[in-house]
Design a protein around this motif. Structure first.
Motif, PDB file in Angstrom:
ATOM      1  N   SER A 117      22.339  -5.307  -1.762  1.00 43.15           N
ATOM      2  CA  SER A 117      22.295  -4.422  -2.175  1.00 43.15           C
ATOM      3  C   SER A 117      20.321  -4.022  -2.827  1.00 43.15           C
ATOM      4  O   SER A 117      20.591  -3.531  -3.335  1.00 43.15           O
ATOM      5  CB  SER A 117      22.791  -5.446  -3.961  1.00 43.15           C
ATOM      6  OG  SER A 117      22.275  -6.171  -4.293  1.00 43.15           O
ATOM      7  N   ASN A 118      20.053  -4.842  -1.702  1.00 36.67           N
ATOM      8  CA  ASN A 118      18.607  -4.494  -1.791  1.00 36.67           C
ATOM      9  C   ASN A 118      18.251  -6.070  -0.811  1.00 36.67           C
ATOM     10  O   ASN A 118      17.368  -5.911  -0.634  1.00 36.67           O
ATOM     11  CB  ASN A 118      18.112  -5.498  -3.249  1.00 36.67           C
ATOM     12  CG  ASN A 118      16.560  -4.978  -3.422  1.00 36.67           C
ATOM     13  OD1 ASN A 118      16.010  -4.408  -2.930  1.00 36.67           O
ATOM     14  ND2 ASN A 118      16.231  -6.031  -4.419  1.00 36.67           N
ATOM     15  N   PRO A 119      17.975  -4.439   0.437  1.00 30.04           N
ATOM     16  CA  PRO A 119      17.993  -5.443   1.663  1.00 30.04           C
ATOM     17  C   PRO A 119      16.883  -5.681   1.762  1.00 30.04           C
ATOM     18  O   PRO A 119      16.316  -6.174   3.074  1.00 30.04           O
ATOM     19  CB  PRO A 119      19.138  -4.148   2.487  1.00 30.04           C
ATOM     20  CG  PRO A 119      19.172  -3.383   1.922  1.00 30.04           C
ATOM     21  CD  PRO A 119      18.897  -3.250   0.276  1.00 30.04           C
ATOM     22  N   SER A 120      15.760  -4.666   1.940  1.00 31.06           N
ATOM     23  CA  SER A 120      14.731  -3.590   2.202  1.00 31.06           C
ATOM     24  C   SER A 120      13.157  -5.012   2.505  1.00 31.06           C
ATOM     25  O   SER A 120      12.555  -4.481   2.916  1.00 31.06           O
ATOM     26  CB  SER A 120      14.210  -2.142   1.409  1.00 31.06           C
ATOM     27  OG  SER A 120      14.299  -2.529   0.162  1.00 31.06           O
ATOM     28  N   HIS A 121      13.894  -5.410   1.440  1.00 32.31           N
ATOM     29  CA  HIS A 121      12.128  -6.629   1.675  1.00 32.31           C
ATOM     30  C   HIS A 121      12.068  -7.715   2.162  1.00 32.31           C
ATOM     31  O   HIS A 121      11.222  -7.763   2.916  1.00 32.31           O
ATOM     32  CB  HIS A 121      12.114  -6.928   0.389  1.00 32.31           C
ATOM     33  CG  HIS A 121      11.657  -5.979  -0.855  1.00 32.31           C
ATOM     34  ND1 HIS A 121      10.317  -4.965  -0.924  1.00 32.31           N
ATOM     35  CD2 HIS A 121      12.062  -5.293  -2.104  1.00 32.31           C
ATOM     36  CE1 HIS A 121      10.325  -3.645  -2.058  1.00 32.31           C
ATOM     37  NE2 HIS A 121      11.055  -4.360  -3.066  1.00 32.31           N
ATOM     38  N   LEU A 122      13.265  -8.223   2.136  1.00 30.41           N
ATOM     39  CA  LEU A 122      13.718  -9.699   2.271  1.00 30.41           C
ATOM     40  C   LEU A 122      13.096  -9.614   4.232  1.00 30.41           C
ATOM     41  O   LEU A 122      14.210  -8.954   5.045  1.00 30.41           O
ATOM     42  CB  LEU A 122      14.851 -10.583   2.263  1.00 30.41           C
ATOM     43  CG  LEU A 122      15.233 -11.622   2.537  1.00 30.41           C
ATOM     44  CD1 LEU A 122      14.363 -12.285   1.260  1.00 30.41           C
ATOM     45  CD2 LEU A 122      16.247 -12.194   2.341  1.00 30.41           C
ATOM     46  N   THR A 123      12.424 -10.198   5.014  1.00 34.95           N
ATOM     47  CA  THR A 123      12.431  -9.817   6.451  1.00 34.95           C
ATOM     48  C   THR A 123      12.696 -11.556   6.549  1.00 34.95           C
ATOM     49  O   THR A 123      12.288 -12.186   8.276  1.00 34.95           O
ATOM     50  CB  THR A 123      10.656 -10.153   6.434  1.00 34.95           C
ATOM     51  OG1 THR A 123       9.759 -10.895   5.655  1.00 34.95           O
ATOM     52  CG2 THR A 123      10.583  -8.691   5.910  1.00 34.95           C
ATOM     53  N   GLU A 124      13.064 -13.061   6.180  1.00 32.28           N
ATOM     54  CA  GLU A 124      12.879 -13.967   6.421  1.00 32.28           C
ATOM     55  C   GLU A 124      13.945 -14.443   6.191  1.00 32.28           C
ATOM     56  O   GLU A 124      14.386 -14.642   4.229  1.00 32.28           O
ATOM     57  CB  GLU A 124      11.795 -15.001   6.763  1.00 32.28           C
ATOM     58  CG  GLU A 124      12.485 -15.916   7.434  1.00 32.28           C
ATOM     59  CD  GLU A 124      10.287 -17.311   7.713  1.00 32.28           C
ATOM     60  OE1 GLU A 124      11.026 -18.428   8.862  1.00 32.28           O
ATOM     61  OE2 GLU A 124       9.601 -16.222   7.592  1.00 32.28           O
ATOM     62  N   LEU A 125      14.875 -15.524   6.521  1.00 35.49           N
ATOM     63  CA  LEU A 125      16.596 -15.765   5.491  1.00 35.49           C
ATOM     64  C   LEU A 125      16.324 -17.446   7.102  1.00 35.49           C
ATOM     65  O   LEU A 125      16.865 -17.616   7.804  1.00 35.49           O
ATOM     66  CB  LEU A 125      17.261 -15.041   5.771  1.00 35.49           C
ATOM     67  CG  LEU A 125      18.271 -15.465   4.954  1.00 35.49           C
ATOM     68  CD1 LEU A 125      17.978 -16.129   3.393  1.00 35.49           C
ATOM     69  CD2 LEU A 125      19.254 -14.322   5.100  1.00 35.49           C
ATOM     70  N   ASP A 126      16.399 -19.026   5.795  1.00 37.13           N
ATOM     71  CA  ASP A 126      16.768 -19.455   6.522  1.00 37.13           C
ATOM     72  C   ASP A 126      18.584 -19.985   6.153  1.00 37.13           C
ATOM     73  O   ASP A 126      18.189 -20.152   4.463  1.00 37.13           O
ATOM     74  CB  ASP A 126      15.866 -20.554   6.522  1.00 37.13           C
ATOM     75  CG  ASP A 126      15.679 -21.582   7.211  1.00 37.13           C
ATOM     76  OD1 ASP A 126      17.658 -22.349   8.057  1.00 37.13           O
ATOM     77  OD2 ASP A 126      15.071 -22.440   8.158  1.00 37.13           O
ATOM     78  N   LEU A 127      18.996 -20.376   6.506  1.00 39.19           N
ATOM     79  CA  LEU A 127      20.609 -20.413   6.075  1.00 39.19           C
ATOM     80  C   LEU A 127      20.905 -21.856   6.878  1.00 39.19           C
ATOM     81  O   LEU A 127      22.208 -22.573   6.867  1.00 39.19           O
ATOM     82  CB  LEU A 127      21.748 -20.317   6.331  1.00 39.19           C
ATOM     83  CG  LEU A 127      21.236 -18.664   4.971  1.00 39.19           C
ATOM     84  CD1 LEU A 127      22.601 -17.230   4.997  1.00 39.19           C
ATOM     85  CD2 LEU A 127      21.632 -19.319   3.266  1.00 39.19           C
TER      86      LEU A 127
ATOM     87  N   LEU B 235      14.509 -19.598   2.378  1.00 35.13           N
ATOM     88  CA  LEU B 235      14.455 -20.465   2.898  1.00 35.13           C
ATOM     89  C   LEU B 235      15.578 -21.732   2.175  1.00 35.13           C
ATOM     90  O   LEU B 235      14.992 -22.221   0.359  1.00 35.13           O
ATOM     91  CB  LEU B 235      13.345 -21.226   3.385  1.00 35.13           C
ATOM     92  CG  LEU B 235      12.249 -21.123   4.431  1.00 35.13           C
ATOM     93  CD1 LEU B 235      11.097 -21.559   4.291  1.00 35.13           C
ATOM     94  CD2 LEU B 235      12.096 -20.411   5.023  1.00 35.13           C
ATOM     95  N   LEU B 236      16.712 -21.522   2.561  1.00 34.13           N
ATOM     96  CA  LEU B 236      17.844 -22.389   1.916  1.00 34.13           C
ATOM     97  C   LEU B 236      18.790 -23.444   2.806  1.00 34.13           C
ATOM     98  O   LEU B 236      20.031 -23.702   3.056  1.00 34.13           O
ATOM     99  CB  LEU B 236      18.681 -21.536   1.135  1.00 34.13           C
ATOM    100  CG  LEU B 236      18.359 -20.346  -0.081  1.00 34.13           C
ATOM    101  CD1 LEU B 236      19.155 -19.515  -0.592  1.00 34.13           C
ATOM    102  CD2 LEU B 236      17.722 -21.288  -1.116  1.00 34.13           C
ATOM    103  N   SER B 237      17.634 -24.091   4.025  1.00 33.09           N
ATOM    104  CA  SER B 237      18.634 -24.320   4.811  1.00 33.09           C
ATOM    105  C   SER B 237      19.029 -26.308   4.725  1.00 33.09           C
ATOM    106  O   SER B 237      18.199 -26.626   2.867  1.00 33.09           O
ATOM    107  CB  SER B 237      17.417 -24.499   6.052  1.00 33.09           C
ATOM    108  OG  SER B 237      18.226 -26.294   6.534  1.00 33.09           O
ATOM    109  N   ASP B 238      20.188 -27.034   4.938  1.00 36.15           N
ATOM    110  CA  ASP B 238      20.653 -27.516   4.531  1.00 36.15           C
ATOM    111  C   ASP B 238      21.143 -28.121   2.341  1.00 36.15           C
ATOM    112  O   ASP B 238      20.108 -28.601   1.669  1.00 36.15           O
ATOM    113  CB  ASP B 238      19.944 -28.783   4.734  1.00 36.15           C
ATOM    114  CG  ASP B 238      20.096 -30.902   4.521  1.00 36.15           C
ATOM    115  OD1 ASP B 238      21.895 -30.740   4.546  1.00 36.15           O
ATOM    116  OD2 ASP B 238      19.224 -31.766   4.025  1.00 36.15           O
TER     117      ASP B 238
END
Length: 398
Positions: free
Chosen positions: A283-293, A263-266
């Motif tokens: 380069s390492n996409p298989s683990h991340l399931t949630e991203l907040d930009l 979580l990297l909002s604001d």
């Protein structure tokens, strides 16, 4: 106590503030008279804090907080019972330093059963943290989850708390210090804790803690030395800067990194930092399931990189938050086309306060019609969607 029923006058005032500040969209889920105190997202710090303070001024006549206060001695007695296994949730109970002192004193007499403690939205302050530190220092303490969001903790209290955790680091799995003020020394101690090979922390929430570029760099450098346990990192509302984000990118590239929620909002992430971040995720996409930009401006090049990530068949993103990212019609179209090529994983998409235009909405409608699309939650607040776009969406949903 996580849900409090709000009387009509207070609810109307909350709705009034809500209409003026889009960040509060997460606080109200529908038109019922329920106000959720455990926020799922953290954005506009000043707005949220002033709302909470106003709400708490009316709290006694709208809640059973007084009952909790009257039963404080009973709770202390429960905590002292040798066979008691409790997970006290005392969020938003208006507990001050004196009340916290009584509770923590009781816990010190029987620390071995407690696995979760939630004191969110109370005011234990630094003195309360010093008392809690004595519990955490105890070798019998088995605390796994510690929730201290909005607890008026400053540098001295944070330092004492984390020093105590360092003396007994192997049990804690979740720590929430959001909306406190750890200061440089608190962040330094926290970094030292994260470096400890005995530290098994899986969830770390530090939203709006006033952590600047130097502090973020120290935290992320520490995580790089011990990256295999952390699953969830919340840095919303801090200022990592491009250098901090580049360090975070190096962490994400590490094959030992198992981060699932970021979580990297604001966070005032610039183009250079965003490019490094998305390149690392590819380069390492298989683990991340949630991203907040959310609340970071996504330029054309950044949207292009993000689209390439979403197209990757190894990408397992389930939740993508891009609220208020200044994404225009072309950017939205690129994102949605990428999702169409890899539609089976995403469950939640937030494009609120962007400008997809009717062409973007039509593409989104085509995505929703795809039988492989598993989208469960779609947020399009204030997206200037016209009649044609709405008709396409509704047709797709039918």
């Amino acid at each position: 106590m996580s849900l409090l029923q709000v009387q009509s006058p207070v609810y109307k005032e909350i709705k009034s503030v809500y209409r003026c500040h889009f960040q509060l969209q997460y606080l109200l889920s529908d038109e019922t008279v329920t106000f959720r105190m455990n926020f799922s997202e953290e954005h506009d710090t000043k707005t949220v804090k002033s709302l909470i303070q106003h709400f708490e001024s009316d709290l006694p006549e709208h809640s059973n907080v007084s009952v909790w206060r009257n039963q404080q001695n009973e709770l202390s007695d429960i905590c002292r019972q040798e066979n008691s296994s409790v997970e006290p949730s005392l969020s938003s109970c208006s507990i001050t330093q004196k009340g916290c002192a009584a509770l923590i004193s009781a816990l010190r007499s029987n620390p071995s059963h407690l696995t979760e403690l939630n004191l969110n939205y109370n005011e234990p302050g630094d003195s309360g943290m010093k008392l809690l530190s004595a519990v955490l220092n105890d070798s019998h303490c088995k605390l796994q989850k510690l929730q201290l969001r909005y607890c008026s903790i400053e540098e001295e209290g944070c330092t004492a708390l984390i020093l105590a955790l360092k003396s007994n680091p192997s049990h804690l799995r979740e720590l929430n210090l959001s909306f406190n003020k750890p200061g440089d020394s608190g962040v330094k101690q926290l970094s030292s804790l994260l470096e400890d090979q005995l530290c098994k922390l899986e969830k770390l929430h530090l939203s709006s803690c006033g952590i600047m570029q130097k502090g973020c760099a120290a935290l992320i450098s520490a995580l790089r030395t011990n990256p295999s346990h952390l699953r969830e990192l919340n840095l919303n509302g801090n200022k990592p800067g491009n250098s901090g984000v580049k360090l975070l990118s190096a962490l994400l590239k590490d094959s030992r990194c198992k981060l699932e929620k970021l979580l990297l909002s604001d966070c005032s992430i610039g183009e250079e930092g965003c490019a490094a971040l998305i390149s690392a995720m590819r380069s390492n996409p298989s683990h991340l399931t949630e991203l907040d930009l959310s609340n970071n401006k996504q330029g054309k090049s950044r949207v292009k990189l993000l689209s390439a990530l979403l197209e990757d068949p190894l990408c397992k993103l389930e939740k993508l938050q891009l609220c208020n990212c200044s994404i225009g019609e072309k950017g939205c179209a690129a994102l949605i086309l990428a999702l169409k090529s890899n539609p089976s994983h995403l469950r939640e998409l937030n494009l609120s306060y962007n400008k997809p235009g009717d062409s973007g909405v039509k593409l989104l409608s085509a995505l929703l019609e795809d039988p492989q699309c598993k989208l469960e939650k779609l947020q399009l607040w204030n997206c200037s969607i016209g009649e044609e776009g709405c008709a396409a969406l509704i047709s797709a949903l039918r």
